[in-house]
Scaffold this active site. Structure first.
Site, PDB file in Angstrom:
ATOM      1  N   GLY A  19       3.739 -82.776  -3.444  1.00 48.86           N
ATOM      2  CA  GLY A  19       4.350 -81.639  -2.769  1.00 48.86           C
ATOM      3  C   GLY A  19       4.730 -81.906  -1.322  1.00 48.86           C
TER       4      GLY A  19
ATOM      5  N   HIS B   4       8.756 -85.775 -12.903  1.00 49.97           N
ATOM      6  CA  HIS B   4       7.818 -86.853 -12.594  1.00 49.97           C
ATOM      7  C   HIS B   4       7.757 -87.911 -13.702  1.00 49.97           C
ATOM      8  CE1 HIS B   4       6.415 -83.387 -10.180  1.00 49.97           C
ATOM      9  NE2 HIS B   4       6.224 -84.322  -9.272  1.00 49.97           N
TER      10      HIS B   4
ATOM     11  N   ASN C 276      11.007 -83.250  -1.985  1.00 52.06           N
ATOM     12  CA  ASN C 276      10.577 -81.849  -1.867  1.00 52.06           C
ATOM     13  C   ASN C 276      11.404 -81.082  -0.837  1.00 52.06           C
ATOM     14  OD1 ASN C 276       8.271 -81.638  -3.763  1.00 52.06           O
ATOM     15  ND2 ASN C 276       7.444 -83.271  -2.489  1.00 52.06           N
TER      16      ASN C 276
ATOM     17  N   ASP D 218       7.887 -81.906 -17.217  1.00 51.41           N
ATOM     18  CA  ASP D 218       8.648 -81.174 -16.201  1.00 51.41           C
ATOM     19  C   ASP D 218       9.994 -81.821 -15.897  1.00 51.41           C
ATOM     20  OD1 ASP D 218       7.991 -83.434 -14.737  1.00 51.41           O
ATOM     21  OD2 ASP D 218       6.631 -82.408 -13.367  1.00 51.41           O
TER      22      ASP D 218
ATOM     23  N   SER E 116       4.682 -86.719  -4.593  1.00 52.25           N
ATOM     24  CA  SER E 116       4.064 -86.787  -5.920  1.00 52.25           C
ATOM     25  C   SER E 116       4.539 -87.972  -6.749  1.00 52.25           C
ATOM     26  CB  SER E 116       4.346 -85.487  -6.684  1.00 52.25           C
ATOM     27  OG  SER E 116       5.744 -85.240  -6.755  1.00 52.25           O
TER      28      SER E 116
END
Length: 213
Positions: free
Chosen positions: A78, A191, A107, A188, A45
């Site tokens: 992801g 990112h 991830n 979040d 991502s």
């Protein structure tokens, strides 16, 4: 005899000009092919423009900075190293890249995979790329500090080990100088936001340019 010689000279002059033209075209073609080396970004991502418009993502901004190259974004939000490994053969076959930038592992860390699993998958990815005679640029990836210093160090060590064992270039994690600034991060806190994308593109460009020289 003089007439014959005078006829021959223009013939050789024309032939020489045609040969020079052909040589010039050949050199231009070779130069263009060298400059237009396809680049594959195999990431997650962080490279897939998560949370922002794709045209504002750093990969697309890198395209504008390196217009002579075809840049293929094979990044998926992801994605783990296992997922990247599964998708890689098709990407190599369709894109025929001359350089693969590997930005995977975040991830794996978030899901608590072992450092050994991370290393095994990345090793297989590197070997697959090398088998196509493409160059490899491995991006370092770091996990958040709340995962504990021991795990974070084991995780970081994998990338350094792979760079040495496979004699490939290791690029520092491009999020290292971005994640510390809240204004460059999405809500979040994982990112980068749109404001950070050009900074990432500026960071990555010299590494890509250097390895293609």
């Amino acid at each position: 005899m003089i007439a014959l010689i005078s006829d021959i000279k223009p013939f050789y002059s024309i032939l020489l000009r045609r040969l020079l033209t052909l040589l010039t075209l050949t050199c231009l073609l070779v130069s263009t092919q060298a400059l237009a080396a396809p680049i594959l970004i195999l990431g997650d991502s962080l490279s897939a423009s998560y949370g922002i418009d794709e045209d504002k993502g750093w990969v697309n901004l890198l395209r504008a900075k390196l217009p002579e190259h075809e840049i293929i974004n094979g990044s998926v939000s992801g994605e783990t190293t296992a997922g990247g490994l599964r998708r890689l053969p098709a990407l190599l076959e369709s894109g025929k890249p001359k350089l693969v930038l590997i930005e995977l592992g975040g991830n794996d860390g978030l899901r608590g995979f072992t450092a050994q699993q991370l290393k095994e998958n990345l090793t297989k990815i590197i070997i697959l790329v090398k088998e196509t005679h493409a160059k490899v640029l491995l991006s370092e990836v770091m996990v958040p500090p709340n995962y504990g210093p021991r795990y974070a160090q084991m995780f970081a060590d994998v990338y350094n080990q792979l760079a040495k064992e496979h004699e490939i270039t290791l690029m520092p994690f491009f999020m290292k100088d971005i994640a510390i600034y809240p204004e460059l991060m999405q809500r979040d806190r994982i990112h980068p936001n749109a404001q950070a994308q050009m900074q990432i593109a500026d960071f990555v460009q010299p590494w890509v340019t250097q390895i293609l020289e």
